[in-house]
Design an enzyme around this catalytic site. Structure first.
Site, PDB file in Angstrom:
ATOM      1  N   LYS A  52       0.838  -1.206   0.000  1.00  0.00           N
ATOM      2  CA  LYS A  52       0.000   0.000   0.000  1.00  0.00           C
ATOM      3  C   LYS A  52       0.877   1.262   0.000  1.00  0.00           C
ATOM      4  CE  LYS A  52      -3.815  -2.461   2.185  1.00  0.00           C
ATOM      5  NZ  LYS A  52      -4.600  -2.796   3.384  1.00  0.00           N
ATOM      6  N   GLN A  96      -4.865  -1.747   9.676  1.00  0.00           N
ATOM      7  CA  GLN A  96      -4.727  -3.055   9.029  1.00  0.00           C
ATOM      8  C   GLN A  96      -5.272  -4.161   9.943  1.00  0.00           C
ATOM      9  OE1 GLN A  96      -3.731  -3.374   5.868  1.00  0.00           O
ATOM     10  NE2 GLN A  96      -3.876  -5.598   5.853  1.00  0.00           N
ATOM     11  N   ASP A 119     -11.266   2.385   3.969  1.00  0.00           N
ATOM     12  CA  ASP A 119     -11.523   0.942   3.847  1.00  0.00           C
ATOM     13  C   ASP A 119     -13.014   0.675   3.627  1.00  0.00           C
ATOM     14  OD1 ASP A 119      -9.351  -0.799   3.931  1.00  0.00           O
ATOM     15  OD2 ASP A 119      -9.134  -0.638   6.123  1.00  0.00           O
TER      16      ASP A 119
HETATM   17  N1  GUN Z   1      -6.860  -7.107   6.024  1.00  0.00           N
HETATM   18  C1  GUN Z   1      -7.166  -7.812   4.902  1.00  0.00           C
HETATM   19  N2  GUN Z   1      -7.747  -7.020   3.990  1.00  0.00           N
HETATM   20  C2  GUN Z   1      -7.808  -5.784   4.538  1.00  0.00           C
HETATM   21  C3  GUN Z   1      -8.289  -4.532   4.070  1.00  0.00           C
HETATM   22  O1  GUN Z   1      -8.818  -4.389   2.962  1.00  0.00           O
HETATM   23  N3  GUN Z   1      -8.150  -3.496   4.930  1.00  0.00           N
HETATM   24  C4  GUN Z   1      -7.599  -3.638   6.159  1.00  0.00           C
HETATM   25  N4  GUN Z   1      -7.539  -2.558   6.939  1.00  0.00           N
HETATM   26  N5  GUN Z   1      -7.149  -4.781   6.623  1.00  0.00           N
HETATM   27  C5  GUN Z   1      -7.246  -5.845   5.814  1.00  0.00           C
END
Ligand code: GUN
Length: 291
Positions: A52, A96, A119
């Site tokens: 990211k 996350q 998100d």
């Molecule tokens: N863990 C797995 N996929 C995601 C996501 O799209 N966002 C976040 N914050 N954590 C994750």
């Protein structure tokens, strides 16, 4: 059979986002700024957050990773979220997942300001999305919608079978595909661990979305000839053939399923790269709130 290249679509969309950022900057507008909060030492999470951060750099966003110890308390994390909610420089942020067991993910998700919740996990965004209102759409379902659009895959009147009922993928993609318009207008079935005759149900799918989180769960006998198969799974398994010491497996047994499909996403290089792009899209959208 067409292999859907998420890698290719993501590269194209990344260029488009980069061009928009360049335009913003040329007008003297501050770059979009995304913060990722990473609690603990989960290996996969560290990799995802790294991807990211790299993508932010590539499209010209400011970004920062707030790294917190595994022993961080819920209260400490909620304080960090509060300060990110209030920081006018921060356009959007994510925490996350998964979080260490002693922290309530739901409490954390609800603490994130819906305006900065790129998100799309906060119940306000979930509710708005389901109501067909403007909202941040979660990255994986949005990435799948982008792939269907890019490859102009027909969805109207199709039976879409979603395997998995998670809040992050299964439920939102089922909702989006049932909405009016393109890509939508599907008849949707959600299958899960308690579904009776699961094989027979999945075999009815014109479009099958596999989001169970169980490596190679979907086998050829579960797939109708000519189906579109979207594989959301990424399970790391040890491998002595790769430098990293592990390889990635999808939720679909690719080698036997692919020959039956009209379209299929590979793992890696299918849905994965798209999820990052959707997060970038949401961050750009968040930044536009101040334009
Ligand atoms: N863990 C797995 N996929 C995601 C996501 O799209 N966002 C976040 N914050 N954590 C994750």
């Amino acid at each position: 059979m067409t292999i859907i290249s998420g890698k290719e679509v993501a590269a194209k969309l990344k260029q488009d986002i980069g061009a928009e950022v360049a335009e913003m900057v040329a007008k003297g507008i501050r770059r979009p700024y995304l913060v990722a909060v990473l609690v603990g030492n989960d290996g996969a999470s560290q990799t995802y957050v790294g991807h990211k951060e790299k993508a932010c750099h590539e499209v010209g966003f400011e970004s920062k990773v707030v790294r917190m110890d595994e022993s961080t308390t819920e209260e400490e994390l909620l304080k960090v979220i509060d300060s990110l909610n209030k920081d006018p420089e921060v356009d959007g942020f994510i925490v996350q997942l998964p979080l260490p067991k002693h922290i309530s993910e739901q409490k954390v998700i609800e603490a994130i300001s819906p305006l900065k919740d790129v998100d799309g996990f906060n119940p306000e965004n979930v509710g708005r999305m389901i109501s067909g209102l403007d909202a941040y759409i979660p990255a994986t379902p949005d990435g799948i919608m982008e792939l269907l659009k890019y490859y102009q895959i027909e969805t109207k009147g199709k039976h879409c079978v979603v395997v998995g009922r998670s809040n992050i993928v299964g439920r939102p993609i089922a909702n989006l595909l049932s909405m009016k318009g393109y890509p939508g207008d599907c008849t949707v079935t959600i299958c899960h661990s308690r579904t009776a005759n699961l094989k027979e149900v999945v075999r009815q799918g014109d479009i099958v979305i596999a989001a169970i989180g169980q490596a190679e769960f979907v086998t050829a006998d579960m797939i109708k000839e000519g189906a579109v198969v979207i594989d959301v799974g990424i399970t790391r398994v040890p491998s002595d053939k790769t430098k990293s010491g592990f390889k990635l497996l999808g939720d679909v047994k690719y080698d036997e399923v692919a020959p039956k499909c009209s379209y299929i996403t590979p793992v890696p290089g299918g849905v994965g790269p798209m999820t990052i792009i959707s997060l970038m899209k949401n961050t750009l959208k968040a930044a536009k709130r101040r334009m």
